[in-house]
Write a protein that holds these residues in place. Structure first.
Motif, mmCIF file in Angstrom:
data_model
loop_
_atom_site.group_PDB
_atom_site.id
_atom_site.type_symbol
_atom_site.label_atom_id
_atom_site.label_comp_id
_atom_site.label_asym_id
_atom_site.label_seq_id
_atom_site.Cartn_x
_atom_site.Cartn_y
_atom_site.Cartn_z
ATOM 1 N N GLY A 171 0.591 -1.131 -0.007
ATOM 2 C CA GLY A 171 0.210 -0.435 0.064
ATOM 3 C C GLY A 171 1.174 0.772 0.079
ATOM 4 N N SER A 172 1.840 1.071 -0.716
ATOM 5 C CA SER A 172 3.269 2.236 -0.508
ATOM 6 C C SER A 172 3.166 3.133 0.605
ATOM 7 N N LYS A 173 2.841 2.925 1.981
ATOM 8 C CA LYS A 173 2.998 2.994 3.269
ATOM 9 C C LYS A 173 4.381 2.154 4.338
ATOM 10 N N THR A 174 4.936 1.813 4.184
ATOM 11 C CA THR A 174 6.235 1.658 4.758
ATOM 12 C C THR A 174 7.231 2.146 4.878
ATOM 13 N N SER A 204 6.419 12.942 11.238
ATOM 14 C CA SER A 204 7.632 14.034 10.843
ATOM 15 C C SER A 204 8.993 13.651 10.012
ATOM 16 N N THR A 205 8.891 12.672 9.544
ATOM 17 C CA THR A 205 9.195 12.582 8.305
ATOM 18 C C THR A 205 9.193 13.174 6.794
ATOM 19 N N GLY A 206 7.956 13.850 7.082
ATOM 20 C CA GLY A 206 7.703 14.228 5.855
ATOM 21 C C GLY A 206 7.668 13.070 4.256
ATOM 22 N N THR A 207 7.731 12.139 5.116
ATOM 23 C CA THR A 207 7.141 11.348 3.964
ATOM 24 C C THR A 207 6.079 10.808 3.343
ATOM 25 N N LYS A 208 5.810 10.386 2.009
ATOM 26 C CA LYS A 208 4.949 9.572 1.823
ATOM 27 C C LYS A 208 5.545 8.686 0.573
ATOM 28 N N GLY A 209 3.683 7.512 0.331
ATOM 29 C CA GLY A 209 4.403 6.310 -0.069
ATOM 30 C C GLY A 209 4.607 6.563 -1.551
ATOM 31 N N LEU A 210 5.794 5.495 -2.546
ATOM 32 C CA LEU A 210 6.133 6.144 -3.583
ATOM 33 C C LEU A 210 5.822 4.479 -5.025
ATOM 34 N N GLY A 211 5.412 3.574 -3.998
ATOM 35 C CA GLY A 211 5.670 2.057 -5.039
ATOM 36 C C GLY A 211 4.263 2.390 -5.311
#
Lengths: 766, 766
Positions: free
Chosen positions: B530-533, B715-722
């Motif tokens: 789910g591009s959530k790791t 906190s890391t400002g990240t979203k998923g990519l896969g």
């Protein structure tokens, strides 16, 4: 007088980091204190447990080590040509191999050798190693290595080693460091006050650790990452040594020791075999396994040093001790750990005037290593026999004599209180449980079969402390996982740790998964040794479980709309104490499911300051001695032990019986025999070296637990057990034998030959 | 309209427990955002990494599974007599074997089958299994099992499955649940406002996951404790399923998946093969390994369902969308996961009037499983082609047309803001970087070799969240250990996680040991999918590292006698910001040595409430189409991606290229071909089923990272990519092909035959 290596002073040690649990002893227990079989009993008895010795990796090579046959020799040249050409051989390493020039140090930090030293200082020292496809190919190749030695004069006797002109084991003479001298009061004045004085010299022989699983390792490299499966008492020191040796970050070294088949001190250090396996694994790019043959475990992995102890001890006619003069000479072998034995003489009994000196010498005979209560069983052998002689001289029962003179605080300057010290109870309750008076009245001092009783007391001078980190996880179904760093060296560490989690969280023991002793996936613990695993790590286990409980009850309190303090866990339910209608299955706590699991971390709190903690014990035995054969038959043996709170009564008893077995070995059956012409050990096998077994302690032995939690010391109220279990055993037997024979044999072991000689000389005197 | 399964609404989720770190995004970075090779690159390329497929245990048996050759059949009887007598065979299990009557459920919780069902609903369904000494013996024994089937009528076509009188795959008809209907506004009014309307039916074919490592497990019992090595995307759900199936506590189940060779959704669930291996391992008291043959991975482990999508879409002449009517029919196979495709149509573009319906049907053909962005690539195939046609009709450049209609908030009721949503930048910057205008001007629409450009946009409707727990340990030498629960499914999870620790603690990446994906020794994570790791677990990694840093600086501050806030870590030193003279090597921080290590725990904070988070992307391609052979040649491909902050630019790019390769497969080369007479897959191998490889994306592809940290989200400002990496690819190619040919092929894959047919029909029209 306050030597940290000698006894354990509570005081400033690492602070407790972030322990979010205010864990403390339980008001009442349901799991703790009961008798529980090992949590890994099935794996151990079915053979599915993977000990390091069982590890087999794809492409793995097998290593063997060439050892020096001489007690003292210089290696002039090594020809490995033939060995290298042999079938299946992939690596041959010697001191000429690049990368083997590794400084090798003794415990304590002195670098005194290298991985392969140019001088071999005992018969069994490492000269070369081979890795081959099969163990037999490796052994064959080792035999094909040609070494030219310059054979040197050697010395294997401790007294001879100090004589002028004795061969020097190391440059700088055979004395290991400076003698340790401890004094208090006025010795001459003390003996002046004495109405009775006993003076005698005692001897204990070199004893071998002899764990069931030999020493050994499997080493595998992945690039510059090294994984080692090691039969060790502590994975973290091995990780640290290997990082240093290979100049790699500790993050590149993983040491695994989930199972290990016994360790009594010699597996506290990193073995040379481990480094050799790793070097050859890197050379061959294949995993390498080196497990030592049994013979090498006897000759080259360490031993309890032989000691010669002279004690002079005096008392007034009312039984008050007035003076102790103690001298100990220990044979450290070629690489010293230390052979001091005086601590019991210094601290066990109240005595204002004392002189105690420990001298250690190098010899060309193996190497001393810490072995189950280093120095203490030897010291007990001398002190506790002398106490019995002195009691007889002043006409006081030996138990009463000990009770009268027990030290109730540490005789340091200034004196320091014990946190809890139940040695009087050990002696009194032990004597009552054993039936001391009745047994003494059964004494038989005539005829072929004599009968006598003996006792001995002890403390053990170490009780552990920080650091220790433990993680407990509660799974969504209410079962749990426990991760601790400590090795389970056969003592049931995993089991008591699971019991603490069970007690605190109300999770049955068989629903707790235990992981331990892995530097990569595990938490931190110091090595399992010094009887400190329970007192060091159990408070961290409790704190981790309590941290889980605190979170769980907090979440449940929100759901139930009560205060967390009103809640307790009962049979898998969180229940309100004030309103029984308010309850919730643990698995129904929503946050447990939403988080996946609840995790708690626990740390070992610092020890209290200004006090000292000793576990202690008294042991009692009744023996028959056959004066025709010299055989000793132990009729009954009781150990009365104060180790603070008892966590698992089954493993507690078994630990005591195991310690007694080892003490019987020291006192009666075990002895390293060296060939005086060659310096080589001639009984390096289980046929000629007699280790007592479970059958020697099975029916005749009993254990009395003085189960008083030492709540001033740590949150679980626990002290150690492994070493006190073995300290007084040999001395108690010796006292019983002397009671039966009316004559004292001062040199261990009390072999049939020694008994017959004593009985013979007694006959001549008569 | 707020369906949690469809898009991810931030909001109340598990609270953050005890995060003692106030971790936040870094003001500037030195490690994060750089290009880093995998931390486990050596192990992976050297073959020393032990994937589950590599696991070999002493005494291990090999399993094989007998599968039904019929698309629909009743199992009348099974005769295993011959198989059981064959050499090497230790176990044969069928539905008659006690303990195999295990309810088997679809994702979502409906129990629709058993481990061995009496009715087989697709060609490939499990009928029996064997464990034998060797894989070939197991395969031979499977062939010797005699099964009597009652062959039933079957249906493999989605449209036919809904026709009256169609064979029923399950009792209760072939409709899977109720159609999902989503509506807003007034559709008729919307189309009434439209100046231009496009209506067309699109089709995507069934695509197979095809990971490099086949599905499989090794199962070993120790008493009632089960250890499973599994090629899985998430060890914790497997642990949970096995605990349920065997009625054991989760503490008795250990699932290990340190390495695994790729997973695209089908490895999110526990395989029947895992349970069969465990059952036979228990029966035989030996470990059992079952890895599926490649053919079974094609037929029996799941697929992306085939979809038929009809879209009618209208706009005013100024380019404003007025109405969307969307209908999707998906073929879920015999055991449904769901085949909805409408989310992009519902949310990607601002459109006040909408009707979207998703219908899913059972067929006798494999089983639908989540596959890299379930439903989204199909939805993009329809929507993004329709958008191009409509743009052409209103005479607006397709990029400008999209930008004009982009939804900038979630069109829910009430609408909800995005935390950060850079789709406009993806389109604008992507078009600029690609050279959209220049490429469009190079268009060739005549002659044998045509050339065209195409683009497509997307979001992905999930961004993860709690729970996640991570532990970081700092060793005494300043190197570190990182323990996280997440599986690294080939995407570089271990590498970005180590980079975060490196950034926060100043420890070089190559001094960080990473352990992951082990239910017994690891921390908790949800499965990798789910591009959530990254967005779920990276904040927990940061929090754990920050917890270590906070403790370290606190101890150093005491030693240096400064405030902790004045300290920072620089090149292995703790340095005072205000007084450069005050500094200390990390390894000289006393408490590090005294504790053994410093450990920090990090948890994933809850997502913010009242907002929604989507990663998004636009992809651009330029193709040549050979009208003589029907071949499509991709000249250039650019992915412009907003996944928040980029952690590792190298794995970021490679993830985009991998997604594109899978999108090329859906759009151009991949198609499950079923034999209409038998229902069996006829191209279940890598020769006949064409999966694009790295060579198909190596030189022609580029990635533009819209590297804007989504600081409002985590906190890391990240979203998923896969998943976003693969969603628009096929649609972009289709748009480019249509641009080149001047005619649109609506059915994927765009095989040479399909292209030639289209070109041929175009010729006839002309």
């Amino acid at each position: 007088m306050t030597d940290r290596h000698d006894y354990h002073v509570n005081g400033p040690l690492p602070e407790t980091p972030d322990n979010d649990a205010t864990a403390g002893a339980w008001p009442k227990t349901t799991v703790i204190g009961s008798r529980r079989s090992r949590v890994d009993a099935y794996e151990r008895v079915s053979g599915t447990a993977v000990y390091p010795h069982d590890v087999s990796l794809p492409g793995m090579l097998h290593g063997a080590i060439l050892r020096c046959p001489h007690a003292h020799a210089k290696v002039l040249s090594i020809d490995t040509t033939a060995a290298e050409k042999m079938a299946g051989v992939h690596a041959v390493i010697t001191r000429a191999t690049p990368g083997t020039d590794i400084p090798w140090y003794e415990r304590g930090g002195t670098f005194s050798s290298t991985l392969f030293d140019a001088t071999c200082r005992y018969a069994g020292e490492e000269v070369a190693a081979v890795a081959a496809e099969t163990p037999l190919q490796a052994a064959d190749a080792v035999r094909a290595i040609e070494v030219t030695y310059e054979v040197l004069p050697f010395v294997i006797d401790d007294a001879e080693a100090l004589a002028p002109g004795a061969p020097a084991v190391h440059d700088g003479g055979n004395m290991v460091g400076e003698p340790r001298l401890r004094e208090r009061g006025d010795l001459a004045a003390g003996f002046g006050e004495a109405d009775a004085v006993v003076e005698r010299t005692y001897r204990t022989e070199c004893q071998i650790h002899a764990p069931m699983e030999p020493h050994g390792s499997v080493a595998r490299w992945d690039g510059n990452r090294l994984t080692v499966w090691d039969s060790t008492q502590g994975v973290f020191p091995v990780q640290e040594t290997l990082a240093r040796v290979f100049a790699l970050p500790m993050s590149n070294i993983r040491v695994i020791g989930h199972y290990m088949g016994g360790g009594f001190g010699a597996k506290l250090e990193t073995g040379k075999y481990t480094v050799m396996a790793a070097i050859m694994a890197r050379m061959t790019a294949r995993p390498v396994k080196i497990f030592l043959p049994r013979e090498d475990c006897f000759t080259a992995t360490g031993n309890r040093p032989a000691n010669t102890m002279t004690i002079k001890i005096g008392a007034r006619s009312d039984g008050t001790l007035t003076a102790i003069d103690y001298h100990s000479l220990g044979a450290a072998g070629a690489y010293a750990y230390g052979a001091d034995t005086s601590s019991l003489a210094v601290y066990l009994y109240r005595c204002p005037n004392l002189r105690a000196e420990d001298v250690t010498v190098y010899t060309n005979a193996g190497k001393a290593r810490p072995m189950r209560a280093p120095g203490f069983p030897q010291g007990a052998w001398a002190l506790e026999q002398a106490m019995n002689e002195l009691a007889a001289k002043v006409g006081i029962d030996p138990i009463a004599f000990r009770l009268q003179n027990l030290a109730t605080e540490l005789q340091s300057d200034p004196p320091m209180p014990y946190t809890s010290y139940q040695l009087a109870a050990c002696l009194e309750n032990g004597a009552a449980a054993f039936g001391w008076q009745e047994a003494a009245e059964r004494r038989v001092t005539e005829g072929d079969i004599r009968r006598g009783v003996g006792a001995a007391a002890c403390f053990w001078g170490y009780a552990g402390g920080p650091p220790s980190t433990v993680v407990v996880k509660l799974f969504a179904d209410g079962s749990a996982n426990l991760n601790l760093g400590a090795s389970d060296i056969g003592t049931g560490t995993k089991t008591w740790a699971a019991m603490i989690v069970a007690e605190e969280l109300g999770v049955p023991v068989d629903r707790i998964q235990v992981e331990n002793a892995d530097t990569a996936t595990g938490q931190y613990a110091t090595p399992s040794g010094g009887s400190k695993t329970v007192p060091s790590d159990s408070p961290a286990v409790l704190a981790a479980a309590a941290a889980v409980k605190r979170q769980l009850l907090g979440f449940a309190a929100e759901q139930l709309e009560v205060e967390p303090g009103d809640l307790e866990i009962r049979d898998g339910e969180v229940v309100s104490r004030s309103d029984g209608e308010k309850h919730l299955a643990v698995t129904a706590v929503e946050m447990l499911g939403r988080r996946g699991l609840i995790m708690g971390t626990g740390y070992r709190d610092p020890n209290p300051e200004g006090s000292v903690t000793f576990p202690c014990a008294a042991q009692f035995c009744e023996v028959e001695v056959d004066t025709r054969t010299g055989e000793i038959r132990i009729l009954r043996f009781l150990g009365a032990h104060d180790s603070g709170r008892v966590l698992n009564r089954l493993t507690f008893d078994n630990q005591v019986f195991g310690g007694m077995a080892m003490g019987i070995g020291l006192g009666v059956t075990e002895e390293r025999v060296l060939d005086r012409r060659t310096g080589r050990m001639v009984n390096a096998n289980f046929h000629d070296y007699k280790v007592p077994t479970i059958l020697d302690v099975a029916d005749s032995h009993a254990c009395l637990a003085i189960d008083v939690p030492d709540e001033a010391f740590n949150s679980t109220g626990t002290k150690g057990l492994g070493e006190p279990a073995t300290i007084p055993t040999a001395a108690a037997i010796a006292n019983a034998v002397a009671d039966a024979l009316g004559i004292r044999v001062t040199a261990a072991p009390l072999t049939p030959r020694a008994i017959l000689e004593a009985v013979g000389s007694q006959g001549k005197e008569a």
